[in-house]
Design an enzyme around this catalytic site. Structure first.
Site, PDB file in Angstrom:
ATOM      1  N   ALA A 128       0.809  -1.219   0.000  1.00 44.89           N
ATOM      2  CA  ALA A 128       0.000   0.000   0.000  1.00 44.89           C
ATOM      3  C   ALA A 128       0.841   1.267   0.000  1.00 44.89           C
ATOM      4  O   ALA A 128       0.309   2.364  -0.054  1.00 44.89           O
ATOM      5  CB  ALA A 128      -0.929  -0.004   1.212  1.00 44.89           C
ATOM      6  N   SER A 131       5.506   0.777   3.279  1.00 47.66           N
ATOM      7  CA  SER A 131       6.761   0.057   3.520  1.00 47.66           C
ATOM      8  C   SER A 131       6.633  -1.199   4.351  1.00 47.66           C
ATOM      9  O   SER A 131       7.426  -1.417   5.271  1.00 47.66           O
ATOM     10  CB  SER A 131       7.786   0.971   4.187  1.00 47.66           C
ATOM     11  N   GLU A 165      16.532  -5.265  -1.183  1.00 46.73           N
ATOM     12  CA  GLU A 165      15.603  -4.788  -2.227  1.00 46.73           C
ATOM     13  C   GLU A 165      16.298  -4.711  -3.584  1.00 46.73           C
ATOM     14  O   GLU A 165      15.785  -5.203  -4.584  1.00 46.73           O
ATOM     15  CB  GLU A 165      15.078  -3.386  -1.880  1.00 46.73           C
ATOM     16  N   ASP A 177      12.952   3.985   3.262  1.00 45.43           N
ATOM     17  CA  ASP A 177      11.985   3.177   4.013  1.00 45.43           C
ATOM     18  C   ASP A 177      12.654   2.475   5.196  1.00 45.43           C
ATOM     19  O   ASP A 177      12.146   2.496   6.319  1.00 45.43           O
ATOM     20  CB  ASP A 177      11.344   2.120   3.102  1.00 45.43           C
TER      21      ASP A 177
HETATM   22  C1  GLA Z   1       9.393   3.267  -2.427  1.00 47.49           C
HETATM   23  C2  GLA Z   1      10.882   3.019  -2.298  1.00 47.49           C
HETATM   24  C3  GLA Z   1      11.581   4.220  -1.640  1.00 47.49           C
HETATM   25  C4  GLA Z   1      11.235   5.503  -2.383  1.00 47.49           C
HETATM   26  C5  GLA Z   1       9.730   5.621  -2.562  1.00 47.49           C
HETATM   27  C6  GLA Z   1       9.334   6.793  -3.410  1.00 47.49           C
HETATM   28  O1  GLA Z   1       8.801   3.355  -1.160  1.00 47.49           O
HETATM   29  O2  GLA Z   1      11.115   1.865  -1.525  1.00 47.49           O
HETATM   30  O3  GLA Z   1      12.974   4.002  -1.607  1.00 47.49           O
HETATM   31  O4  GLA Z   1      11.926   5.578  -3.597  1.00 47.49           O
HETATM   32  O5  GLA Z   1       9.163   4.464  -3.137  1.00 47.49           O
HETATM   33  O6  GLA Z   1       9.571   7.981  -2.735  1.00 47.49           O
END
Ligand code: GLA
Length: 392
Positions: A128, A131, A165, A177
């Protein structure tokens, strides 16, 4: 039932014994700083009071076993020799790739990773934009540290999560995040410089509420969306600008005046991508200043500008997000709203006070229902604490 009791209960049922420890790591909202972390810009996230909990012990057998309460599934792997990254195996990432990727990333760094048995779950909506995957990584990392007796700094924790990631799961995300999940503090947002990794805690008002309104639209980030494309576009734009600005390393180094002067060097869509990064970096620092002064109206205005820039210049919004954003931002008592996380679906985060939150929630839900014929889920969150071991 409290989430911590839920995972402990599930652990007992699955493994027939008590867990040695319970770790918790929160999700985050990002007030400002959309898609600038991987260009080493500034971001303004806050950890929230929704999280992932992991109940765990060292395993008596060589295989690591993990039960995922919220998926009703169990998976096992060899933490000493985890399967290769998702891209080498083909297919999409599954939930087990986060704990397994962590074992892989730790081993790549030469850390001895013992087998564990674990049950995990939580109250973070998945996919969503708050994170949930970073929360899973950070909760497992804290658990593994405690059980294996090694200690990482907060920055190392965040960097290992990012490696999972980028190199294991295959999403070219930045460090925001994981950093927010580890360094978040109750009652504070976090201004983070994604190049130096210096950060500042900025107090938030006690009655601040985040309304996280979910479009219900899900896109896998590693495939099928433009996330990795956006990152390559930013790097391509930086490459094209560098002959004119030899000091420029990433788009974070671009000043608004340089962008005006060098506009012709970048063709669409790269000019828009660069404009978004430049203006968003400015908005983050202005927003941090507004928060320091306690001026939530100014912060909210910047959030609305950020949403427009994410939609028009960065092109990561969709109609469902725009409808939620417009409805929330226009509701009486709402300070501001913007898409949160990666976009392409997921959620809008709106900020309000305890006393106005209900009204904003109702207005937002009915505007969305009016347009799309279904009621959106709207999660009410507050600022929460960062990752750690929890007592029971
Ligand atoms: C995701 C990625 C972050 C960031 C955001 C956009 O949450 O995991 O690292 O790039 O998108 O701000």
């Amino acid at each position: 039932m409290k989430q911590v009791d839920r995972v402990v209960d599930a652990f007992r049922k699955r493994f027939g014994t008590e867990p040695e420890i319970v770790a918790r790591a929160p999700g985050r909202v990002n007030l400002l700083g959309a898609h600038v972390d991987y260009s080493e810009g500034w971001v303004l996230p806050a950890a929230i009071d929704r999280a992932v909990w992991v109940a765990a012990r060292r395993a008596p057998r060589p295989r690591t076993r993990v039960g995922a309460l919220d998926f009703g599934e169990e998976a096992a792997f060899d933490a000493a020799r985890p399967e290769p990254p998702v891209a080498e195996r083909g297919g999409d990432a599954a939930w087990v790739d986060y704990p397994r990727g962590l074992a892989w990333a730790l081993r790549e760094q030469g850390v001895d990773v013992p087998a564990i048995e674990a049950a995990f779950g939580g109250d973070l909506p998945v996919g969503a934009g708050v994170s949930s995957s970073a929360a899973v990584e950070m909760a497992f990392l804290v658990a593994w540290e405690q059980l294996a007796g090694f200690r990482l700094s907060g920055i190392d924790r965040a960097q290992i999560g990012r490696t999972v990631e980028n190199e294991y799961v295959g999403v070219q995300s930045g460090i925001m995040d994981q950093f927010a999940s580890v360094h978040g503090r109750e009652g504070n947002a976090l201004l983070l410089d994604c190049r130096s990794l210096e950060h500042e805690l900025i107090p938030t008002p006690d009655d601040l509420v985040f309304l996280v309104a979910d479009t219900g639209v899900r896109r896998a980030l590693a495939s099928g969306t433009g996330f990795n494309d956006r990152k390559s576009e930013c790097f391509r734009a930086a490459d094209l600008l560098r002959p004119h600005l030899p000091e420029l390393s990433t788009l974070r180094d671009l000043e608004p005046a340089d962008l005006d002067r060098l506009q012709r060097v970048l063709k669409p869509p790269l000019d828009g991508r660069a404009r978004h990064v430049v203006t968003e970096c400015r908005r983050v620092r202005d927003g941090a200043e507004a928060l320091r002064r306690g001026d939530l109206h100014a912060l909210g205005d910047l959030m609305a500008q950020s949403h427009r820039s994410s939609r028009n210049d960065y092109e990561v919004s969709i109609e469902e997000l725009d409808v939620l954003q417009e409805a929330a931002a226009g509701a009486e008592g709402c300070y501001g709203a913007r898409l949160t996380g990666a976009g392409f679906g997921g959620c809008v985060t709106a900020i309000a006070s305890e006393s106005t939150a209900d009204h904003v929630r109702r207005q937002t839900a009915s505007a969305f229902e009016h347009r799309f014929g279904r009621r959106p889920k709207i999660h009410t969150c507050r600022v929460g604490a960062g990752a750690g071991i929890v007592g029971r």
